[in-house]
Design a protein around this motif. Structure first.
Motif, PDB file in Angstrom:
ATOM      1  N   GLN A 161       0.834  -1.201   0.000  1.00 44.27           N
ATOM      2  CA  GLN A 161       0.000   0.000   0.000  1.00 44.27           C
ATOM      3  C   GLN A 161       0.869   1.251   0.000  1.00 44.27           C
ATOM      4  N   VAL A 162       0.431   2.266  -0.737  1.00 45.93           N
ATOM      5  CA  VAL A 162       1.099   3.562  -0.747  1.00 45.93           C
ATOM      6  C   VAL A 162       0.305   4.505   0.144  1.00 45.93           C
ATOM      7  N   GLU A 163       0.917   4.968   1.204  1.00 48.81           N
ATOM      8  CA  GLU A 163       0.272   5.919   2.106  1.00 48.81           C
ATOM      9  C   GLU A 163       0.901   7.295   1.913  1.00 48.81           C
ATOM     10  N   ILE A 164       0.080   8.288   1.620  1.00 46.56           N
ATOM     11  CA  ILE A 164       0.590   9.647   1.459  1.00 46.56           C
ATOM     12  C   ILE A 164       0.596  10.318   2.829  1.00 46.56           C
ATOM     13  N   LEU A 165       1.790  10.643   3.296  1.00 47.09           N
ATOM     14  CA  LEU A 165       1.935  11.222   4.629  1.00 47.09           C
ATOM     15  C   LEU A 165       1.800  12.747   4.613  1.00 47.09           C
ATOM     16  N   ARG A 166       2.222  13.372   3.508  1.00 48.67           N
ATOM     17  CA  ARG A 166       2.183  14.829   3.442  1.00 48.67           C
ATOM     18  C   ARG A 166       2.076  15.267   1.994  1.00 48.67           C
ATOM     19  N   TYR A 167       1.302  16.329   1.770  1.00 51.57           N
ATOM     20  CA  TYR A 167       1.168  16.886   0.441  1.00 51.57           C
ATOM     21  C   TYR A 167       1.273  18.398   0.553  1.00 51.57           C
ATOM     22  N   VAL A 168       2.225  18.977  -0.208  1.00 50.17           N
ATOM     23  CA  VAL A 168       2.464  20.416  -0.201  1.00 50.17           C
ATOM     24  C   VAL A 168       2.261  20.946  -1.613  1.00 50.17           C
ATOM     25  N   CYS A 169       1.488  22.013  -1.725  1.00 58.60           N
ATOM     26  CA  CYS A 169       1.217  22.634  -3.030  1.00 58.60           C
ATOM     27  C   CYS A 169       1.544  24.122  -2.926  1.00 58.60           C
ATOM     28  N   VAL A 170       2.456  24.590  -3.774  1.00 54.99           N
ATOM     29  CA  VAL A 170       2.736  26.019  -3.903  1.00 54.99           C
ATOM     30  C   VAL A 170       2.250  26.424  -5.282  1.00 54.99           C
TER      31      VAL A 170
END
Length: 784
Positions: free
Chosen positions: A650-659
């Motif tokens: 499984q791929v777990e997304i821990l953090r997502y940052v968008c500028v």
């Protein structure tokens, strides 16, 4: 430019009280006296010649009122055209109901109309369709194979589009001498845009107006009117399209569908209202799909990591038909024209093809090829960084465009943006949260954390010039707006754009209220009615604020000029000595001199004899806006942190940052909503969603048991940071923000997954990234 009081503020969405309290009005909420319900007999084979269609038993099913075939209705075909030679583009006619041949499972063959939806479904069971099965074409390899069965006899090798837009002289020599050449081959899964509200229409004949009225959920009401009138052979005046509230579209509803036209034809024939609501099975398998693309791309770099050239071959599986009005060229032409993106690519060669297969046809879906080519280009930079021993962010720094305006090798001129600034800030935000230290600590524990980035632009504000460059016969671009004030000083605004969740009722009102110095509660927007809106191209390609909002501002400014002129005439001064603020005209030299908008409207409408002879009665203004350059370019950098779980893959997304930088954000909260929703759909394409077909052309995903849609559990919290580089090419300084989230997410997620897989030596270049693939890679490492 006027001082902004509302533009740039997160004004509460004016739509929300109505929609959140259940007072919205969607197509399926509409009930008219004597209304009938329609469903479609659909093909159960992917490819076949129709031997016979027997509806005699259908007409005897209790509750069934009528049933029609193509021969009964005699409708004109839907044909999308490009002004290109046959060597580059082959037009294919899409019949409203299949006549001689079926070309995909789910293609509509006949329409059954009954007193209720259940009786209509019963009627489908009684239909007898006899087809002589033909070998289906279900893959790119099968379509292009020598001697392959033809989906359309006129399309040799099943190719609808074959265009080489760019080929820099000497590019082969550049690759032959380059210190570093990297290659990426990537395939992306076929997806469904999956709007919450499926497609639907209620059609009825209005005797008083002598009009066929279609109430339908479409992003392009005027285009539906045009196609319906031509297919039904009616004057365009005799067709009215009205769009109520709409629960999403994402591009699937910016093309003209067949079922809406067939239901309208049935209503015209029976002179009774007919409703068709697409069920979820048909929406998943037989509606317009998107995204199935194959890229083979190589890039040449010098020893310092600067790109020297890009060479691409793009094949897009467009399914059985071209969509109207964009044609099958929409995806390969988009990819070919814009692939260099944010990077200073000095040499470029590309071939773009659209092939036809026995699958449901393709429509533009949020991002339109950009999620795919951005993913491929970003993979090339990652691979080159590894080959040259460079940091993956640093190699991007050396290549992003920094001097503006910049004219690229693709002959596009990019307006000013913050490409380098967004990249640097995104990396810093990830660093400041300590993710690099957490990654190192996780590695020491045997866990797999990865960090990935994607840097990209989103071309927005496409005007007539941009669409004409594709040689479209139907050329979208401009927009028209009318701003009208009534005797109470309230304002009604029209726009040719069509909101399906983008908050136009709020953002357009902010623009008008600022321009006129008016309370936003005094502004009301009208959209989605072809009788009330002069003309419009609808909403797609992030054009609503860039083009539609610019027309709205210009119309409001014209009305403001008239308000000033009337006040100036009353005071005997020049109009430029009058300012508009707080719902009134005021003398700049004596702000105690006030004429409220009610006062001015009273003169303009009820006491017109007081108007100077050169000012006409009434308070309204109309304006048009078009973009005559290459459009505007928003930009962003996305940063993603993932963890791969060895036990499940499984791929777990821990953090997502968008500028992100979309120029002037009319309403930052709305922009953030666009970013978050787009990112969710981008993650869906990266990790979950895919429609596949078996060897007979049967689609795999006909329910949510088979089509994996991410839930709130899989979508992470997103940190969004706004930069602002105003556009000089729009009236508000805004660029578009509708598609950026979807464009950047697949590349950023894939790069993060590959960073986590680095110890295994495995690299992934296809999406969706399945748990099985990740599990296999991690267990290979464990075994070694």
């Amino acid at each position: 430019m006027k001082e902004r009081k509302l533009v740039g503020r997160s004004v509460a969405r004016r739509e929300d009280p109505r929609l959140l309290s259940g007072r919205g009005r969607f197509v399926d909420d509409i009930a008219l006296p004597g209304m009938l319900h329609a469903q479609f007999v659909r093909s159960t084979v992917a490819h076949g010649e129709i031997a016979s269609v027997d509806l005699s038993a259908v007409r005897h099913v209790p509750g069934v009122v009528a049933a029609f075939t193509a021969d009964d209705l005699e409708l004109g075909d839907i044909t999308a055209q490009l002004g290109r030679p046959l060597s580059e583009y082959v037009p294919t006619a899409m019949p409203v109901l299949a006549r001689d041949k079926v070309r995909y499972v789910g293609e509509p063959i006949a329409i059954v109309v009954a007193r209720d939806a259940y009786a209509a479904e019963d009627g489908l069971e009684a239909a007898k369709v006899s087809c002589t099965a033909l070998p289906p074409v279900t893959s790119e390899e099968a379509a292009l194979a020598p001697g392959a069965p033809l989906v359309h006899d006129e399309a040799a090798r099943n190719t609808l589009v074959d265009v080489s837009l760019f080929a820099t002289d000497g590019i082969d020599d550049i690759f032959a001498s380059a210190p570093c050449v990297v290659h990426v081959e990537s395939r992306t899964g076929r997806q469904n845009a999956l709007p919450l509200e499926t497609r639907g229409v209620v059609a009825h004949w209005d005797d008083r107006e002598e009009q066929l009225v279609l109430q339908t959920c479409t992003q392009v009401p005027h285009q539906v009117r045009t196609v319906a009138s031509r297919s039904l052979r009616l004057d365009e005046r005799a067709v009215r399209v009205v769009v109520p509230d709409m629960g999403g579209g994402f591009g699937q509803k910016c093309v003209v569908g067949r079922e809406e036209i067939a239901a309208a034809a049935a209503a015209l024939r029976l002179r009774r209202p007919v409703k068709w609501i697409e069920d979820r099975k048909d929406a998943l398998s037989a509606s317009f799909l998107a995204r199935e693309q194959h890229y083979q791309v190589r890039a040449a770099f010098d020893a310092d990591g600067r790109i020297l050239g890009l060479d691409a071959d793009v094949v897009c599986d467009m399914g059985a038909y071209s969509c109207y009005p964009f044609t099958a060229g929409i995806e390969p032409l988009m990819a070919s024209a814009e692939m260099p993106g944010v990077y200073k690519v000095p040499a470029y060669r590309v071939r773009g093809r659209a092939i036809t297969t026995n699958k449901a046809p393709t429509a533009p879906y949020r991002g339109v090829s950009r999620p795919q080519y951005v993913m491929v280009v970003e993979r090339l930079f990652e691979r080159a960084a590894r080959e040259l021993g460079l940091d993956p962010v640093e190699i991007r720094r050396r290549n992003v465009i920094t001097d503006f305006p910049y004219t690229g090798v693709n002959h596009l001129t990019y307006d000013p943006g913050s490409y380098l600034e967004s990249l640097n800030l995104c990396e810093r935000l990830v660093q400041d949260e300590g993710w690099y230290e957490k990654q190192a600590a996780a590695a020491a524990e045997g866990r797999h954390l990865g960090i990935g980035y994607a840097c990209f632009s989103e071309r927005t504000g496409y005007g007539s010039t941009a669409f004409a460059q594709r040689k479209m016969q139907v050329v979208p671009g401009f927009d028209i707006s009318e701003v009208r004030m009534d005797t109470s000083g309230a304002v009604t605004v029209t726009t040719g754009t069509m909101s399906h969740g983008q908050s136009h009722e709020t953002t357009m009102a902010q623009i008008v209220a600022d321009e006129l110095g008016l309370d936003i509660r005094k502004v009301r927007l009208h959209q989605g009615d072809t009788d009330r809106i002069t003309y419009g191209w609808g909403t797609f390609a992030s054009r609503s604020i860039t083009v539609g909002g610019s027309a709205v501002r210009l119309a409001a400014a014209k009305l403001g000029d008239k308000l000033r002129a009337i006040a100036a005439a009353r005071w005997g001064i020049d109009a430029d000595e009058v300012e508009l603020t707080d719902g009134a005209a005021r003398r700049r030299d004596d702000t105690s001199e006030v004429l409220t908008y009610e006062d001015i409207a009273d003169i303009a409408y009820l006491r017109a004899h007081l108007l100077p002879k050169d000012i006409e009665p009434g308070l309204s203004a109309t304006a048009t806006f078009d973009v005559f350059n290459d459009g505007t370019f928003s930009n962003a950098t996305h940063g993603v942190v993932v963890e791969l779980h060895q036990g499940t893959g499984q791929v777990e997304i821990l953090r997502y940052v968008c500028v992100e930088d979309c120029g002037v954000a009319i309403n930052p909260q709305v922009v953030e909503g666009q970013c978050r929703g787009g990112i969710a759909q981008g993650i869906a394409g990266a990790l979950f969603e895919q429609v596949t077909y078996d060897e007979m052309g049967e689609p795999s995903a006909t329910s949510f048991m088979d089509y994996k849609v991410p839930t709130a559990h899989e979508i992470p919290d997103v940190l969004i940071h706004h930069l602002e580089t105003p556009s000089a090419f729009t009236e508000t300084g805004a660029k578009g923000a509708g598609e950026g989230g979807t464009i950047g997410a697949p590349a950023a997620v894939l790069n993060a997954v590959n960073d986590a897989l680095r110890p295994t030596g495995v690299e992934l270049d296809h999406t969706p990234i399945t748990p099985e693939t990740v599990h296999r890679a991690l267990n290979l490492e464990a075994a070694s």
